[in-house]
Write an enzyme that holds these catalytic residues in place. Structure first.
Site, mmCIF file in Angstrom:
data_model
loop_
_atom_site.group_PDB
_atom_site.id
_atom_site.type_symbol
_atom_site.label_atom_id
_atom_site.label_comp_id
_atom_site.label_asym_id
_atom_site.label_seq_id
_atom_site.Cartn_x
_atom_site.Cartn_y
_atom_site.Cartn_z
ATOM 1 N N PHE A 1 0.723 -1.203 0.031
ATOM 2 C CA PHE A 1 -0.110 -0.065 -0.004
ATOM 3 C C PHE A 1 0.732 1.303 0.017
ATOM 4 O O PHE A 1 0.278 2.357 -0.303
ATOM 5 C CB PHE A 1 -0.835 0.054 1.131
ATOM 6 C CG PHE A 1 -1.935 -1.024 1.106
ATOM 7 C CD1 PHE A 1 -2.765 -1.335 0.227
ATOM 8 C CD2 PHE A 1 -1.902 -1.928 2.345
ATOM 9 C CE1 PHE A 1 -3.602 -2.171 0.195
ATOM 10 C CE2 PHE A 1 -3.098 -2.904 2.427
ATOM 11 C CZ PHE A 1 -3.707 -3.213 1.195
ATOM 12 N N ASP B 1 -2.509 -15.967 2.503
ATOM 13 C CA ASP B 1 -1.248 -15.533 2.286
ATOM 14 C C ASP B 1 -0.339 -15.805 3.431
ATOM 15 O O ASP B 1 0.484 -14.674 3.833
ATOM 16 C CB ASP B 1 -1.288 -14.107 1.615
ATOM 17 C CG ASP B 1 0.124 -13.672 0.940
ATOM 18 O OD1 ASP B 1 0.803 -14.431 0.667
ATOM 19 O OD2 ASP B 1 0.268 -12.378 0.582
ATOM 20 N N ARG C 1 6.975 -13.639 5.832
ATOM 21 C CA ARG C 1 7.008 -12.266 5.358
ATOM 22 C C ARG C 1 5.905 -11.326 5.785
ATOM 23 O O ARG C 1 5.873 -10.168 6.039
ATOM 24 C CB ARG C 1 7.342 -12.005 3.985
ATOM 25 C CG ARG C 1 5.966 -12.211 3.080
ATOM 26 C CD ARG C 1 5.861 -12.374 1.597
ATOM 27 N NE ARG C 1 4.940 -13.009 1.048
ATOM 28 C CZ ARG C 1 4.901 -14.268 0.719
ATOM 29 N NH1 ARG C 1 6.198 -15.334 0.826
ATOM 30 N NH2 ARG C 1 4.147 -14.865 0.242
ATOM 31 N N ASN C 2 4.820 -12.229 6.337
ATOM 32 C CA ASN C 2 3.456 -11.516 6.438
ATOM 33 C C ASN C 2 3.268 -11.881 7.970
ATOM 34 O O ASN C 2 2.274 -11.702 8.499
ATOM 35 C CB ASN C 2 2.264 -12.178 5.628
ATOM 36 C CG ASN C 2 2.543 -11.500 4.326
ATOM 37 O OD1 ASN C 2 2.920 -10.324 3.867
ATOM 38 N ND2 ASN C 2 1.893 -12.347 3.550
ATOM 39 N N ASP D 1 -0.729 -8.420 7.656
ATOM 40 C CA ASP D 1 -0.906 -8.528 6.260
ATOM 41 C C ASP D 1 -2.282 -9.243 5.505
ATOM 42 O O ASP D 1 -1.906 -10.152 4.749
ATOM 43 C CB ASP D 1 0.477 -8.845 5.427
ATOM 44 C CG ASP D 1 1.292 -7.881 5.118
ATOM 45 O OD1 ASP D 1 0.753 -6.887 4.298
ATOM 46 O OD2 ASP D 1 2.493 -7.681 5.580
#
Ligand code: AMP
Length: 375
Positions: A95, A217, A221-222, A235
């Site tokens: 974003f 997802d 990384r999230n 995320d």
């Protein structure tokens, strides 16, 4: 005759009325059947559209109808802009930029997520939806949305989150890989820390499942890491623009995280709690590989082929076999055979208790033998 004629007229009239009523009943019945068929058909169409459009949709669409009807109205805290002081940039997401800031009313730092200028309406909607999704959750292992700053009417608000000092889990693991020890290492990660990290994510996912929410997802990384190695899943808006090498376009217009996807998600675009469980198995693999990319050294096309042929990720060097068995339990071909998040969580809790007991016994036997030697 005087009785017979009116009686037969009445009989005929009754019969006509009965026939008309029967016809009307048949018509209504047929209409109902047709209505049911058309509802079923439109549900089928929705499912088909789901499958076709899956890559273009936000995870919130995957709340089950039960979750949708159960969903409580949530209220987002409006934070006055003058209370927040931006300090520095800590990251860049799908974003836009993420800043570290202070909230005057609290002594703790906060993270401010700002939507970049000139983004498409789709991204703007995803951002808004992330506000709605995040404000509905309340769990220790899900990133907390503290509030929003609505600047100008009609404009997208800033999101204010709790601040996670170690940033995202993938980067944190890579920074602290013992095999690559460098000056930048900020934490010495023990095996028990890795198990604790995995347990916290399983706990967060157990909560999301109880809310009938499919993340779609899940990846290191999230997840974000804070003080005391507190891990929170975040995320919900998909961070695919930043880690482009982790995503792959299969036919559709959007990038997909194939290396974390179950065979049925890749083949049919089917995303469920069970496909989140598959992704969790990959997260376990990432944790015990210190943030390596799953199937590194192989192209995305090869990964798709591996999934098709049932070729699974191998046990990372430092991974205990108990943990690898959990991974295998997440990677069953039949989604129904996969371990439930609640089971994974309790397995991990049991396992860390067992390690603690063994360590304690080892220490006691060391003390015992030292005492024996002294006497
Ligand atoms: P995102 O837009 O959520 O993908 O965030 C992009 C990057 O910003 C992440 O990879 C983190 O490094 C950082 N970040 C996001 N949220 C936070 C937070 N709450 N606390 C600290 N850093 C964050």
């Amino acid at each position: 005759m005087q009785i017979f004629i009116p009686l037969s007229f009445t009989l005929v009239a009754v019969m006509i009325i009965a026939v008309l009523l029967y016809k009307r009943w048949r018509l209504c019945k047929r209409k109902n059947v047709r209505k049911k068929e058309s509802v079923a058909k439109s549900n089928e169409n929705i499912q088909l559209l789901d499958r076709m459009n899956i890559v273009n949709k936000n995870p919130s669409y995957f709340m089950s109808s039960r979750a949708a009807t159960n969903s409580k109205k949530t209220f987002v805290n409006e934070i006055p802009i003058e209370r927040v002081k931006i300090l520095d940039i800590v990251g860049e997401g799908a974003f836009g930029q993420v800043f570290r800031a202070t909230d005057d009313s609290q002594s703790t730092p906060v993270a401010v997520k700002v939507l970049k200028e000139g983004v498409s309406n789709e991204v703007r909607e995803d951002f808004q939806r992330e506000v709605e999704i995040m404000s509905a959750f309340d769990h220790d292992n899900i990133l907390k949305l503290l509030g929003v700053i609505t600047r100008v009417i009609e404009e997208t608000p800033y999101m204010i989150f709790e601040y996670m000092s170690h940033g995202d889990l993938a980067e944190m693991l890579r920074r602290n890989d013992p095999a690559m020890r460098k000056n930048g290492n900020d934490i010495i990660l023990q095996k028990t820390d890795l198990i604790d990290i995995a347990t916290q994510i399983a706990n967060g996912m157990t909560y999301l499942t109880s809310q009938h929410f499919v993340h779609r997802d899940l990846a290191t990384r999230n997840c974000l890491v804070g003080e005391g190695l507190a891990v929170k899943i975040s995320d919900f808006g998909m961070a695919r623009d930043v880690y482009t090498c982790d995503y792959y376009r299969i036919g559709g217009s959007r990038m997909l995280p194939v290396r974390w996807m179950s065979p049925e998600s890749v083949k049919y675009g089917r995303f469920t709690t069970e496909s989140d469980i598959w992704a969790y198995g990959v997260v376990l693999w990432e944790i015990f590989s210190f943030g390596r990319q799953p199937y590194y050294g192989h192209s995305n096309e090869e990964v798709v082929r591996f999934l098709d042929e049932g070729i699974l990720l191998q046990r990372p060097d430092e991974c205990p076999s108990t943990v690898y068995h959990l991974m295998l339990g997440c990677w069953k071909t039949n989604p129904k055979d996969r371990l439930l998040f609640s089971r994974i969580y309790s397995h991990l809790v049991d396992y860390s208790q067992q390690i603690a007991r063994n360590t304690h016994n080892m220490h006691s036997s060391d003390i015992d033998s030292e005492t024996e030697m002294l006497t």
